[in-house]
Each structure stands twice: as structure tokens, then as C-alpha cells.
Design a protein around this motif. Sequence first.
Motif, short mmCIF file in Angstrom:
data_model
loop_
_atom_site.label_atom_id
_atom_site.label_comp_id
_atom_site.label_asym_id
_atom_site.label_seq_id
_atom_site.Cartn_x
_atom_site.Cartn_y
_atom_site.Cartn_z
N ASN A 174 14.99 -105.74 -25.13
CA ASN A 174 14.95 -104.31 -25.48
C ASN A 174 13.83 -103.53 -24.80
N HIS A 175 13.16 -104.16 -23.84
CA HIS A 175 12.07 -103.48 -23.12
C HIS A 175 12.59 -102.21 -22.47
N LEU A 176 13.76 -102.29 -21.84
CA LEU A 176 14.30 -101.13 -21.12
C LEU A 176 14.65 -100.00 -22.08
N LEU A 214 14.74 -98.67 -14.11
CA LEU A 214 14.79 -99.37 -12.82
C LEU A 214 13.41 -99.85 -12.36
N HIS A 215 12.37 -99.62 -13.16
CA HIS A 215 11.02 -99.88 -12.66
C HIS A 215 10.80 -101.31 -12.18
N ASP A 216 11.40 -102.28 -12.88
CA ASP A 216 11.19 -103.68 -12.49
C ASP A 216 12.41 -104.31 -11.84
N ILE A 217 13.30 -103.48 -11.31
CA ILE A 217 14.55 -103.99 -10.74
C ILE A 217 14.27 -105.00 -9.61
N ALA A 303 3.98 -95.99 -20.44
CA ALA A 303 5.03 -96.58 -21.27
C ALA A 303 5.09 -98.10 -21.09
N ASP A 304 4.96 -98.54 -19.85
CA ASP A 304 5.11 -99.96 -19.52
C ASP A 304 3.96 -100.80 -20.10
N VAL A 305 2.74 -100.30 -19.92
CA VAL A 305 1.58 -101.05 -20.43
C VAL A 305 1.62 -101.06 -21.96
FE LIG Z 1 8.27 -103.32 -17.41
#
Ligand SMILES: [Fe+2]
Length: 365
Positions: A174-176, A214-217, A303-305
Motif C-alpha cells: 500500500n506504499h503507492l 512511478l517514483h520507484d518504477i 511523502a516518501d520519507v
Molecule cells: Fe518509495
Amino acid sequence: MENSKANILCVDDSPTQLLIYRKYLRKHNYSVDIAKDSTEAMKKILQTKPDLIILDIELPGIKGTNFLQFIKHKEELKDICVIMVSGITDIEIILDSFRKGAVDYLKKPFDEDELILRIRVHIENIFFRKNKEEEVNNLNIKITEKSNEINDIKDATIFSLAKLAESRDPETGNHLERIREYAKLLSEELEKEEKYGYLINKGFIKNIYNMSVLHDIGKVGIGDSILLKPDKLTKDEFEIMKNHTLIGGDALKETCYLNRNANFLSMGRDIAFYHHERWNGKGYPFSLKGEEIPIAARIVAIADVYDAISFKRVYREKPFSDSQIYEIMNSECGNIFDPNIFKVFIRIENKFKEIKETFKSSYKF
Ligand SMILES: [Fe+2]
Ligand SMILES: [Fe+2]
């Protein structure tokens, strides 16, 4: 066209003339209403919404040409067809009627057939125009529906692509879903700030919601031994891991380049390339500094951190407490994070917690 569908209002101060209109028009199946002056005509217009008005120029009180001008200046009345009628021969007055919006002019006394034939032409035009307007409206509704459908398909395809890449990483359940909610929330709040008003609008917010996933695609290009390693990465392994920004960014950059219509992906490309850049210039892959980093990437970085430290990881048994999360985030203000955006994040941190609760999931260890 059916005559019975057409409503005609006849305005004349002569009762005899009104009777003539009524007789002629009813004979040809038109629905007829009459008024003796402009004031009564106005009441009838509002009551019956006529398709066509036969308007005498020489009315008592408000003159026919002035009343015509009034109708043509009213947004809700301006489309009503008006035929002017008069016994006068002054060409200037007749021309003035046309300039003010009349579609036709009839000189009294007129022949019944001429009146009916002229009305028929105008009524046919009115119905033709109404039908065309309806067709255009229906077409516009269909176009909007189709374009919404295409947009939904596009958004769903992007999300499933990101989900597919995420499925290789067991830590990110559920990270995305959370990332896009955080990015949207933060962008909505930034939109209210004077500093960001010119950069962030509804289109930006919709785009960051869809593109942040898509940040970690680029992690699809990182081998299992590194991506799935339960322990901390070595320096060399981390160098390889950093490449996920370039792998993802390059893939999206090429897609943007090859598809003229895929411009919406340019934000996805920026986020993929730059979400690990740091405000102090010590991030990767390009060591960009401050506002050199695209704003979408600066938003996603927060958001990611936040999400990364909000849940336990294989190498971190217990999740951080709220106060620890706050301390960690705060310590990175000006280091990783844009201080201006961070200020806004602090203001809405509670809403971040709500998103975290709504989209928390059991991690697949
Ligand atoms: Fe991430
Ligand atoms: Fe990343």
C-alpha cells in the motif's frame, strides 16, 4: 417541423390586428398568444417562452424597437426570433430594427400568405438551430464521457505498471496508495500558498496523484540480491540501488520523447529522476540543490520519507512512534526537505496520520 410545436406571441396595440393574427396563425396550427403593449408582452414572454414574436414598431409606452433591443440584451431571451411589423415606410427605422436584432420586417397591411410563409421559414430555422444545438450538446456529452473513460484507463494503466514494479519489493504494501494521497494532500495545501499558486493548480494536483506512484518504477532494474536484501546494503550495493532513479527516469524520458501526447508523463519522469535529490545538494543521482529540484520531486520526497519511517521494516522491528517520526522529519528540514514545503507539511501532519491509518496494510514479510 410541426407548426403545433411553435409558440408565437403577437404584440400590437390594435385589437383588430391581434384578432387577425390569431385567426391566421391558428388556421395554420400555431399556438398563439397576444399582448397589447410591451409590458404585457414581457409578462407573456416569461410565462410562455415563445419561439417567435411578431412585434409592432409603433407601440404605446415602450416602443417596439426599444423593446426589441431589451429582449436582445437579455441572455435568456436573446435567441427569440423577432419579426417587426409596421405601417411606416421610413427606411432608417426599418434598418434600425434589423440592426437591433430583428430577423424580418413586414409592412402593414400584409397578405395572409406572405405572413404565414415568412413565419414558416423562420420557424423552420429556429427548429433546425435547436436540433443542431441539441446534437452538439449530445456530442459534447459523449466526447466528455469518452475522454473521461480514456483518462481513467490511462491512470489505471500507469497505476498497474507501478504496482507491478512494486510487487517485487516485499516491504511496500500500500506504499503507492499512501504516496499518492500524501502528494495530493500536500499539493492541495501548497496551492493555497502565494509562493506556489502559480506552479500548483488542479491539473498539477491530478497529475502528481497519478505520477507520484512511478517514483520507484526503476527498481524493476535492480537485482533481487540487492532489492530483497534483508540487511543494510553495503556501500557498493547502495551505489547500485541508487540507479533506480536513472533507470525509471530514463524510461519515462524516452516515452515522453517518443510520444508527443505523453507529456503528462514528464512529471513522472521528474519524480523518478529526482525524488532522492536533497535540498542541501547532497542527494542523488545529480546532486541538484534547492529549487533546481523540480517541485513535484520535492513534494514526493517528503511523502516518501514520511512513509518509509512510518512502518516497520525487515531491518527495523518496531515502527517509529509519532514523536520519533516528527523528530526525524524535522531533523531533515533543510537537509533533505525544502523548508518552505516542510512548513506546510507540519501544518497538515495530522492529515498525513489519517491517510497512514486509512491505507495501512499488513506487510508481506
Ligand atoms: Fe518509495
Ligand atoms: Fe526511490
